[in-house]
Design a protein around this motif. Structure first.
Motif, PDB file in Angstrom:
ATOM      1  N   TYR A 127       0.862  -1.181   0.000  1.00 24.81           N
ATOM      2  CA  TYR A 127       0.000   0.000   0.000  1.00 24.81           C
ATOM      3  C   TYR A 127       0.898   1.231   0.000  1.00 24.81           C
ATOM      4  CZ  TYR A 127       1.004   0.568   5.010  1.00 24.81           C
ATOM      5  OH  TYR A 127       1.640   0.760   6.220  1.00 24.81           O
ATOM      6  N   ALA A 128       0.303   2.394  -0.225  1.00 23.93           N
ATOM      7  CA  ALA A 128       1.040   3.657  -0.202  1.00 23.93           C
ATOM      8  C   ALA A 128       0.574   4.481   0.989  1.00 23.93           C
ATOM      9  CB  ALA A 128       0.815   4.435  -1.505  1.00 23.93           C
ATOM     10  N   ARG A 129       1.482   5.274   1.540  1.00 19.87           N
ATOM     11  CA  ARG A 129       1.137   6.074   2.712  1.00 19.87           C
ATOM     12  C   ARG A 129       0.862   7.527   2.331  1.00 19.87           C
ATOM     13  NH1 ARG A 129       5.045   3.974   7.720  1.00 19.87           N
ATOM     14  NH2 ARG A 129       4.014   1.933   7.940  1.00 19.87           N
ATOM     15  N   TYR A 130      -0.113   8.107   3.007  1.00 20.40           N
ATOM     16  CA  TYR A 130      -0.452   9.522   2.841  1.00 20.40           C
ATOM     17  C   TYR A 130       0.655  10.395   3.416  1.00 20.40           C
ATOM     18  CZ  TYR A 130      -3.157  13.844   3.699  1.00 20.40           C
ATOM     19  OH  TYR A 130      -3.597  15.133   3.752  1.00 20.40           O
ATOM     20  N   ALA A 148      -1.768   5.860  -6.031  1.00 22.24           N
ATOM     21  CA  ALA A 148      -0.566   5.133  -6.437  1.00 22.24           C
ATOM     22  C   ALA A 148      -0.894   4.053  -7.467  1.00 22.24           C
ATOM     23  CB  ALA A 148       0.105   4.511  -5.210  1.00 22.24           C
ATOM     24  N   MET A 149      -2.019   3.399  -7.306  1.00 21.39           N
ATOM     25  CA  MET A 149      -2.417   2.365  -8.267  1.00 21.39           C
ATOM     26  C   MET A 149      -2.718   2.978  -9.626  1.00 21.39           C
ATOM     27  SD  MET A 149      -5.436  -0.470  -7.893  1.00 21.39           S
ATOM     28  CE  MET A 149      -5.828  -1.586  -9.264  1.00 21.39           C
ATOM     29  N   PHE A 178      -1.801  -3.642  -4.689  1.00 18.93           N
ATOM     30  CA  PHE A 178      -2.552  -2.452  -4.274  1.00 18.93           C
ATOM     31  C   PHE A 178      -4.053  -2.744  -4.327  1.00 18.93           C
ATOM     32  CE2 PHE A 178       0.864   0.818  -5.797  1.00 18.93           C
ATOM     33  CZ  PHE A 178       1.522   0.708  -4.587  1.00 18.93           C
ATOM     34  N   TRP A 179      -4.512  -3.339  -5.420  1.00 18.21           N
ATOM     35  CA  TRP A 179      -5.929  -3.639  -5.574  1.00 18.21           C
ATOM     36  C   TRP A 179      -6.418  -4.565  -4.467  1.00 18.21           C
ATOM     37  CZ3 TRP A 179     -10.152  -1.854  -7.507  1.00 18.21           C
ATOM     38  CH2 TRP A 179     -11.269  -2.673  -7.675  1.00 18.21           C
ATOM     39  N   ARG A 180      -5.650  -5.571  -4.150  1.00  9.92           N
ATOM     40  CA  ARG A 180      -6.038  -6.507  -3.093  1.00  9.92           C
ATOM     41  C   ARG A 180      -6.055  -5.810  -1.734  1.00  9.92           C
ATOM     42  NH1 ARG A 180      -2.800 -11.675  -2.612  1.00  9.92           N
ATOM     43  NH2 ARG A 180      -4.517 -12.053  -1.141  1.00  9.92           N
ATOM     44  N   ALA A 185      -7.759  -6.145   2.292  1.00  2.31           N
ATOM     45  CA  ALA A 185      -7.125  -5.858   3.580  1.00  2.31           C
ATOM     46  C   ALA A 185      -7.777  -4.676   4.280  1.00  2.31           C
ATOM     47  CB  ALA A 185      -5.634  -5.597   3.389  1.00  2.31           C
ATOM     48  N   SER A 186      -8.309  -3.727   3.513  1.00  2.00           N
ATOM     49  CA  SER A 186      -8.902  -2.519   4.087  1.00  2.00           C
ATOM     50  C   SER A 186     -10.404  -2.495   3.852  1.00  2.00           C
ATOM     51  CB  SER A 186      -8.274  -1.276   3.439  1.00  2.00           C
ATOM     52  OG  SER A 186      -8.960  -0.097   3.824  1.00  2.00           O
ATOM     53  N   VAL A 187     -11.102  -1.797   4.731  1.00  4.15           N
ATOM     54  CA  VAL A 187     -12.489  -1.441   4.446  1.00  4.15           C
ATOM     55  C   VAL A 187     -12.505  -0.609   3.162  1.00  4.15           C
ATOM     56  CG1 VAL A 187     -14.450  -0.069   5.253  1.00  4.15           C
ATOM     57  CG2 VAL A 187     -13.171  -1.487   6.872  1.00  4.15           C
ATOM     58  N   PHE A 188     -13.417  -0.919   2.266  1.00  3.41           N
ATOM     59  CA  PHE A 188     -13.483  -0.179   1.012  1.00  3.41           C
ATOM     60  C   PHE A 188     -14.043   1.216   1.277  1.00  3.41           C
ATOM     61  CE2 PHE A 188     -15.212   1.110  -3.085  1.00  3.41           C
ATOM     62  CZ  PHE A 188     -14.201   0.720  -3.960  1.00  3.41           C
TER      63      PHE A 188
END
Length: 681
Positions: A127-130, A148-149, A178-180, A185-188
Motif C-alpha cells: 500500500y502507499a502512505r499519505y 498510487a495504483m 494495491f488492488w487486493r 485488507a482494508s475497508v473499502f
C-alpha cells in the motif's frame, strides 16, 4: 490610495482578502497540442533537474500526499517517452532510478500503526502512505493507495520498453497488490468519499484490462454498483455520489466527473455516462455565469485545478452546457504543484488522461438565455436557486452576491419583521413550487410561485420574478399584504455582496457606498447606511425601486461581516463554526450556524395596487436609479421597468394552475444603454 471605478472618490483601501482557489474559467486555459507539449516538456525537465540522487522525485516542500508523489512524477516522464517527446539517455536514466526508488522505498507492506479500518491485519499486501512516518495520519493511506495504483497503471501502459523486464513485472505485481489491499485488507472507501471510491473502480478497470484479468474488472463493476451507485443522494432532482455525508462538493464533484469520464473510456459501460450526466447537470444549474459557486461538506468554495479538467470538458459536450466556465485553481492548472512550477505528482493521472484525450470544450455561442429549473443564466448574468427554489447566488458585473442570513434563515427574498423584533424570511415553501420560464426580445425570465406559512399559520403566496438582458438581473417580488398583520415591517433581503473579479482572482468585498458617498465599512458592527436606492461596490451596483439600506451585524464569530470575520472567506467562517474546525468537519453545517450577515434591505415600491406589496431590484454595472411602475391587471400585476414590462399572473395560475408570465422588452433604449457607461469593462 484607491479610486472607485464608479464614484471617482479616493479612499484608503483596507487590506484585500482573496479567495484562494477560485481564479479563472478552466476553458480559457490553453489546451492545444503545442501548449500541452511545451508544458509537459517543462515539467519533465524540472523534475529531472530536481531528482534526488537516490531517484526520489518528491517535492521537499510537501508534508502530505507524499506516498504516491514520486510514482506520479514518474508517470509524466513515461508520458513524454510514450509520445516520443523525449527518448534520450537522461530521461531513461531518471525514469529507471525513479522506479527503483518507488519500489524499494515507497511500497509499504507492514500495517501502519493507528490504522483502524483494516479487515485483515498483517496481510503483507503493498500500500502507499499519505504521510510517510509510521502512525502519522494512517486514515489517508486508502486514497493514497488508490492514487498510487492509478499512477502505476499509467506507468505500465506508457512505459513499455523504458524499464527492464524485471522491474516492469515487479510493478505489475505491486499494482495488483494495491488492488487486493484496497478491496481485501482494508475497508473499502473508509472516508466515505465517493470520488476516491470511483477512482479505485477506475484503477481496477484499467488494471484488469491491462492484465486481461476479467475477475478484477468484474469486481470493480460490482463495487461501483454496491458502494457508489446505490448510495447516491438526490439534490435538485439529480442523483449525486456521496462526499463526506453529502452530495455536492466544490472540489470533489468535478474530480468525480473526471473519474467517470475515464471509467467510460476504459470500460465502455453506459452507467458511467449516465451518472456523469447527472453530476454535470447539477453543476450546470449551480454554477454562476462566471463559474462561481459555494457550498459543500468538505470544500465549500475550493475549486479544483487539473483534477477536474477532463471530466468538465468531456461532459460539457455530452450535456451541451458550458461547464468550462468553472472557476478553477490556476495554482494547479495543468498538474498539481506543491511548489509553484514543480510537478508534485499528486493527481498526475488526470494530467496524463487530459493529454491523451481529444474532446473539446462545449461553448454556447447562441447568446440565448439558459434555463434550468434551478437557475437562469444569460450572458454575463445569472441567478442560482436552492432545492427549495430560493435564490442563494446572483452573479452580475463580475461580482458574486451570496445568500444573506437573518436569525439563522438563509436566502434572498421578502423579510417580515414583527413588533417583538423576530423575523421571518418568506422563502421556505409549503408544498410544491411552481415555475414558469420564458424567453424573448433578448430577455430571459423565470417566475417562481411559492406557498409559505406565516408565524400566524396563514398561508401566503410569494412570487419572485427574475429577468435578465445579459448584462443585469432584475428581481421583483409580489405578495399579498392582507395576509400579514398590519403592524409588521416588510423589506426585501437582497443578498450579501461577497466577491468580485480582480484579474484572475476573486477579491472579498469589504466596503460599499452610495453614489457620491464615502466608503461604508461592512465590518463595523451595528453601523447602518441609508441610500436613496442605489448601492455601489467597485464596478457593481444594486439599484432598487425604493430606498435601500445596509445594516451591519453585531460583533462575533457567528456574524458575517464582523470584526472577527470580515477578513475570512465564506469557507473559513463555515469551518470556524463547524464540528471540527481543523478541516474534517462539514463547512455546510458550520455555515448554517451563522446567525446573521450584513443585510441589504430594499423598501417596497410605493405606488402599488391596494393590498399588494411589490419589491423591485436590479443587479448590474449601472449606478442609476431604477424607476418602477406597478399596476393592477385583469390577470395579475403589471410591473414596468426601464428594460421590460412583465405581467405576473395571479398566484393561483391559469385554468390548469400553471403560472402566468408575460415579459415584453421595452423598445426605447433604457438610460443604462444610452449613458454609455460600462464601469469596469
Amino acid at each position: 490610495m484607491v479610486r472607485s471605478r464608479i464614484t471617482g472618490l479616493e479612499f484608503a483601501m483596507t487590506p484585500a482578502v482573496y479567495l484562494p482557489s477560485q481564479h479563472a474559467s478552466v476553458h480559457n486555459l490553453p489546451d492545444d497540442d503545442e501548449q500541452l507539449r511545451a508544458v509537459l516538456a517543462d515539467a519533465v525537465a524540472a523534475a529531472i533537474a530536481r531528482q534526488h540522487p537516490d531517484g526520489n522525485f518528491e517535492d521537499p516542500a510537501a508534508d502530505e500526499d507524499v506516498g504516491d508523489m514520486s510514482l506520479g512524477v514518474l508517470s509524466l516522464l513515461c508520458l513524454a517517452w510514450h509520445r516520443g517527446d523525449r527518448r534520450d539517455a537522461e530521461l531513461v536514466g531518471a525514469a529507471r532510478r525513479g522506479l527503483d526508488f518507488v519500489l524499494s522505498e515507497r511500497v509499504f507492506r507492514t500495517d501502519n500503526p493507528g490504522e483502524l479500518f483494516h479487515r485483515v491485519r498483517h496481510s503483507g499486501l503493498p500500500y502507499a502512505r499519505y504521510v510517510l512516518g509510521a502512525g502519522e495520519h494512517p486514515f489517508g493511506d486508502w486514497p493514497s493507495t488508490v492514487w498510487a495504483m492509478l499512477h502505476a497503471v499509467n506507468v505500465l501502459e506508457l512505459g513499455r520498453g523504458l524499464f527492464t523486464d524485471a522491474r516492469y513485472t515487479e510493478l505489475a505485481e505491486v499494482a495488483t497488490g494495491f488492488w487486493r489491499w484496497l478491496t481485501e485488507a482494508s475497508v473499502f472507501n473508509p472516508q466515505q468519499t465517493a470520488n476516491q471510491a470511483i477512482g479505485a473502480v477506475v484503477a481496477g478497470l484499467a488494471l484488469g484490462r491491462l492484465l486481461a484479468d476479467t475477475s478484477i474488472v468484474d469486481e470493480s463493476m460490482a463495487l461501483y454498483h454496491s458502494e457508489v451507485r446505490s448510495k447516491r443522494i438526490t439534490d435538485r432532482g439529480l442523483r449525486l455520489p456521496v462526499e463526506h455525508g453529502a452530495g455536492h462538493d466544490q472540489n470533489y464533484l468535478p474530480i468525480s466527473l473526471t473519474f467517470l469520464a475515464r471509467a467510460h473510456q476504459v470500460s465502455g459501460e453506459q452507467c458511467f455516462l449516465d451518472d456523469g450526466d447527472e453530476i454535470a447537470r447539477h453543476l450546470e444549474c449551480r454554477l454562476s455565469a462566471r463559474g462561481f459557486d459555494f457550498g459543500g461538506p468538505r470544500y465549500s468554495e475550493q475549486h479544483s485545478g487539473c483534477e477536474g479538467m477532463l471530466g468538465l470538458r468531456f461532459f460539457s459536450g455530452r450535456i451541451r452546457a458550458d461547464l468550462g466556465r468553472y472557476l478553477g485553481d490556476r495554482r494547479g492548472a495543468y498538474y498539481c504543484a506543491t511548489t509553484p512550477g514543480v510537478a508534485s505528482g499528486h493527481f498526475a493521472f488526470t494530467t496524463v488522461w487530459f493529454w491523451q484525450d481529444d474532446h473539446e470544450w462545449y461553448r454556447d455561442t447562441t447568446g440565448e438565455p439558459v434555463h434550468t429549473r434551478y437557475s437562469l443564466r444569460h450572458g454575463r448574468v445569472s441567478v442560482s436557486l436552492t432545492g427549495q427554489l430560493t435564490p442563494y447566488l446572483v452573479d452580475a458585473a463580475s461580482t458574486a452576491v451570496i445568500e444573506s442570513v437573518v436569525d439563522h434563515q438563509h436566502g434572498i427574498g421578502p423579510l417580515v419583521r414583527y413588533p417583538d423584533g423576530k423575523t421571518l424570511l418568506l422563502t421556505r415553501p409549503l408544498g410544491p413550487v411552481r415555475v414558469r420560464d420564458t424567453t424573448g426580445g433578448g430577455l430571459g425570465a423565470k417566475l417562481v410561485t411559492k406557498a409559505v406559512v406565516t408565524r400566524d399559520q396563514v398561508m401566503l403566496a410569494v412570487q419572485q420574478l427574475y429577468v435578465s438582458d445579459g448584462e443585469r438581473l432584475y428581481v421583483a417580488a409580489v405578495l399579498d399584504r392582507a395576509a400579514l398583520p398590519a403592524d409588521v415591517e416588510l423589506t426585501f433581503l437582497a443578498g450579501l455582496p461577497y466577491a468580485t473579479a480582480e484579474g484572475e482572482r476573486q477579491r472579498r468585498i469589504r466596503t460599499v457606498a452610495e453614489p457620491g458617498g464615502v466608503p461604508f465599512d461592512l465590518g463595523r458592527p451595528g453601523e447602518v447606511l441609508t441610500t436613496k436606492g442605489v448601492l455601489l461596490s467597485d464596478g457593481f451596483a444594486i439599484s432598487a425601486g425604493a430606498a435601500l439600506r445596509v445594516v451591519n451585524p453585531p460583533d462575533g464569530l457567528a456574524y458575517v461581516n464582523s470584526t472577527q470575520t470580515v477578513e475570512l472567506t465564506q469557507e473559513q467562517v463555515a469551518f470556524a463554526l463547524g464540528d471540527d474546525p481543523r478541516g474534517y468537519g462539514n463547512p455546510d453545517a458550520g455555515w448554517q450556524r451563522v446567525v446573521a450577515t450584513n443585510h441589504v434591505l430594499a423598501e417596497p415600491v410605493s405606488d402599488t395596487p391596494h393590498g399588494r406589496v411589490v419589491f423591485a431590484l436590479c443587479y448590474g454595472p449601472d449606478a442609476t436609479p431604477m424607476p418602477v411602475s406597478v399596476a393592477e391587471a385583469e390577470q395579475g400585476v403589471l410591473i414596468g421597468t426601464p428594460a421590460f414590462t412583465a405581467l405576473v399572473g395571479h398566484p393561483a395560475g391559469d385554468a390548469h394552475g400553471e403560472p402566468v408570465l408575460r415579459v415584453t422588452a421595452v423598445d426605447v433604449l433604457s438610460p443604462w444603454r444610452t449613458s454609455g457607461r460600462r464601469p469596469g469593462r
